[in-house]
Scaffold this motif. Structure first.
Motif, PDB file in Angstrom:
ATOM      1  N   PRO A 109      48.094  21.511  49.584  1.00 23.37           N
ATOM      2  CA  PRO A 109      47.798  22.931  49.334  1.00 23.37           C
ATOM      3  C   PRO A 109      48.412  23.385  48.014  1.00 23.37           C
ATOM      4  O   PRO A 109      49.498  22.932  47.630  1.00 23.37           O
ATOM      5  N   VAL A 110      47.715  24.264  47.311  1.00 23.90           N
ATOM      6  CA  VAL A 110      48.157  24.682  45.983  1.00 23.90           C
ATOM      7  C   VAL A 110      48.269  26.200  45.903  1.00 23.90           C
ATOM      8  O   VAL A 110      47.566  26.935  46.599  1.00 23.90           O
ATOM      9  N   HIS A 111      49.166  26.646  45.031  1.00 25.03           N
ATOM     10  CA  HIS A 111      49.203  28.047  44.637  1.00 25.03           C
ATOM     11  C   HIS A 111      48.065  28.253  43.632  1.00 25.03           C
ATOM     12  O   HIS A 111      47.971  27.512  42.642  1.00 25.03           O
ATOM     13  N   LEU A 112      47.228  29.249  43.855  1.00 20.88           N
ATOM     14  CA  LEU A 112      46.067  29.495  43.003  1.00 20.88           C
ATOM     15  C   LEU A 112      46.360  30.670  42.076  1.00 20.88           C
ATOM     16  O   LEU A 112      46.827  31.727  42.524  1.00 20.88           O
ATOM     17  N   VAL A 113      46.079  30.474  40.782  1.00 18.23           N
ATOM     18  CA  VAL A 113      46.287  31.512  39.775  1.00 18.23           C
ATOM     19  C   VAL A 113      45.009  31.635  38.949  1.00 18.23           C
ATOM     20  O   VAL A 113      44.511  30.630  38.427  1.00 18.23           O
ATOM     21  N   GLY A 114      44.493  32.854  38.828  1.00 15.83           N
ATOM     22  CA  GLY A 114      43.311  33.073  38.010  1.00 15.83           C
ATOM     23  C   GLY A 114      43.532  34.196  37.025  1.00 15.83           C
ATOM     24  O   GLY A 114      43.935  35.296  37.417  1.00 15.83           O
ATOM     25  N   HIS A 115      43.283  33.920  35.750  1.00 15.68           N
ATOM     26  CA  HIS A 115      43.417  34.939  34.708  1.00 15.68           C
ATOM     27  C   HIS A 115      42.064  35.570  34.414  1.00 15.68           C
ATOM     28  O   HIS A 115      41.096  34.870  34.125  1.00 15.68           O
ATOM     29  N   SER A 116      41.979  36.886  34.519  1.00 12.50           N
ATOM     30  CA  SER A 116      40.799  37.651  34.123  1.00 12.50           C
ATOM     31  C   SER A 116      39.549  37.149  34.868  1.00 12.50           C
ATOM     32  O   SER A 116      39.506  37.169  36.092  1.00 12.50           O
ATOM     33  N   LEU A 117      38.526  36.670  34.152  1.00 12.21           N
ATOM     34  CA  LEU A 117      37.358  36.100  34.818  1.00 12.21           C
ATOM     35  C   LEU A 117      37.769  35.005  35.797  1.00 12.21           C
ATOM     36  O   LEU A 117      37.203  34.893  36.895  1.00 12.21           O
ATOM     37  N   GLY A 118      38.764  34.202  35.428  1.00  8.04           N
ATOM     38  CA  GLY A 118      39.234  33.150  36.322  1.00  8.04           C
ATOM     39  C   GLY A 118      39.732  33.699  37.642  1.00  8.04           C
ATOM     40  O   GLY A 118      39.620  33.038  38.682  1.00  8.04           O
ATOM     41  N   THR A 137      47.385  34.404  43.050  1.00 10.94           N
ATOM     42  CA  THR A 137      47.833  35.359  42.037  1.00 10.94           C
ATOM     43  C   THR A 137      46.688  35.704  41.106  1.00 10.94           C
ATOM     44  O   THR A 137      46.069  34.818  40.505  1.00 10.94           O
ATOM     45  N   LEU A 138      46.413  37.000  40.985  1.00  8.48           N
ATOM     46  CA  LEU A 138      45.432  37.525  40.040  1.00  8.48           C
ATOM     47  C   LEU A 138      46.189  37.991  38.807  1.00  8.48           C
ATOM     48  O   LEU A 138      47.028  38.897  38.895  1.00  8.48           O
ATOM     49  N   VAL A 139      45.902  37.389  37.656  1.00  8.85           N
ATOM     50  CA  VAL A 139      46.563  37.757  36.403  1.00  8.85           C
ATOM     51  C   VAL A 139      45.586  38.575  35.560  1.00  8.85           C
ATOM     52  O   VAL A 139      44.554  38.059  35.129  1.00  8.85           O
ATOM     53  N   ALA A 140      45.883  39.861  35.381  1.00  3.74           N
ATOM     54  CA  ALA A 140      45.024  40.737  34.573  1.00  3.74           C
ATOM     55  C   ALA A 140      43.569  40.595  34.994  1.00  3.74           C
ATOM     56  O   ALA A 140      42.673  40.446  34.160  1.00  3.74           O
ATOM     57  N   SER A 141      43.352  40.631  36.286  1.00  9.53           N
ATOM     58  CA  SER A 141      42.010  40.443  36.850  1.00  9.53           C
ATOM     59  C   SER A 141      41.766  41.532  37.875  1.00  9.53           C
ATOM     60  O   SER A 141      42.502  41.640  38.855  1.00  9.53           O
ATOM     61  N   GLY A 142      40.746  42.347  37.639  1.00  9.42           N
ATOM     62  CA  GLY A 142      40.564  43.549  38.428  1.00  9.42           C
ATOM     63  C   GLY A 142      39.621  43.416  39.608  1.00  9.42           C
ATOM     64  O   GLY A 142      39.083  42.345  39.884  1.00  9.42           O
ATOM     65  N   PRO A 143      39.407  44.533  40.302  1.00 15.31           N
ATOM     66  CA  PRO A 143      38.681  44.516  41.569  1.00 15.31           C
ATOM     67  C   PRO A 143      37.168  44.427  41.439  1.00 15.31           C
ATOM     68  O   PRO A 143      36.493  44.043  42.387  1.00 15.31           O
TER      69      PRO A 143
END
Length: 290
Positions: A109-118, A137-143
């Motif tokens: 299992p991994v910690h998932l991180v997505g920046h913006s579109l990611g 974790t959502l990094v600078a990624s909106g709803p």
């Protein structure tokens, strides 16, 4: 897969083609620092026009905290191959399935991180199947869709891609001054020749399809809130793509841990990498892998 050219991984990390059930993806894989007890594994997804190199400055500080980090070029991004003209493989659900295959390739299992579109692609993956993930974790990624000003600039990019080659579009972007969400080519991990190479490596169909997603993405916060994962919303203190107040509200609705990185804007991983890495590791420490 595109042959890597000039994209050197940071010290201690290794760049290689990750083979998955859905094809091969270019990654930068940074192991835990020598003598440090391993605490987990994280998968890092870049944003629109971005690439795995956007996370270069996070690898070392996360390694010394005990985290192996794998940054990936998504399908059609930089050094990961994909069709140049067919947009169908870049539908959001297809890209989300790619993320699930990438996570499965590590057999833990991994910690998932997505920046913006990611972050929005990562959200789609979590909604399909959250079981491969320890946290999200959502990094600078909106709803939902990006701000009106950024929508206008993405539309300009689409118009340019319809009539110009990738090198010609690069020159146009340089001339007009890149907007924040289309700013990956003009700021980031290296000097302009490398940034230009990354831009030219991107497949036009990927940019067209994912840019359109940014314009129409629905609000799926309620769906995500029902997923039994720990959430983290991380951003800079200023963001023109999704206003910080919008990210604040999303974090409340998700019951998420919230981090605002002082002095950072839309790319805290580039603007303030050390406090960004510390915030990620602090969150992961509180949500360890079973």
């Amino acid at each position: 897969m595109t042959t890597p050219i000039n994209f050197t991984p940071p010290p201690g990390a290794r760049a290689y083609p990750l083979r998955t059930a859905r094809g091969t993806f270019a990654v930068v894989d940074s192991p835990v620092a020598a003598g440090v007890e391993p605490r987990g594994v994280a998968l890092l997804l870049p944003g629109f026009t971005g690439s795995k190199e956007d996370f270069h400055l996070l690898h070392q500080p996360l390694a010394v905290r005990g985290y192996r980090t794998i940054a990936v070029d998504g399908r059609g991004q930089n050094e990961s191959d994909g069709p140049a003209d067919d947009e169908s493989p870049y539908a959001q659900e297809e890209l989300a399935q790619d993320v699930l295959a990438q996570a499965a390739a590590f057999d833990t299992p991994v910690h998932l991180v997505g920046h913006s579109l990611g972050g929005q692609i990562a959200r789609a993956a979590v909604l399909l199947d959250h079981s491969p993930f320890v946290s999200f974790t959502l990094v600078a990624s909106g709803p939902a869709q990006i701000s009106v000003s950024q929508q206008q600039r993405v539309k300009l990019l689409h118009d340019a891609l319809a009539v110009m080659t990738m090198p010609e579009v690069w020159e146009a972007i340089m001339a007009m001054g890149p907007p924040e969400e289309v700013g990956g080519p003009a700021r980031g991990f290296g000097e302009l020749p490398m940034l230009r190479l990354r831009w030219v490596n991107h497949k036009p169909a990927q940019l067209l399809a994912t840019g359109r997603q940014l314009l129409v993405e629905p609000n799926r916060v309620a769906e995500l809130a029902a997923v039994p994962l720990p959430f983290h919303v991380l951003s800079g203190a200023r963001d023109d793509t999704w206003p910080v107040t919008v990210l604040d509200d999303m974090a409340v609705r998700l019951g998420a841990h919230r981090t605002v990185v002082p002095g950072a804007e839309h790319s805290p991983n580039l603007d303030r990498p050390l406090p960004t890495a510390h915030a990620l590791a602090d969150f992961w420490d509180k949500n360890p892998q079973a």
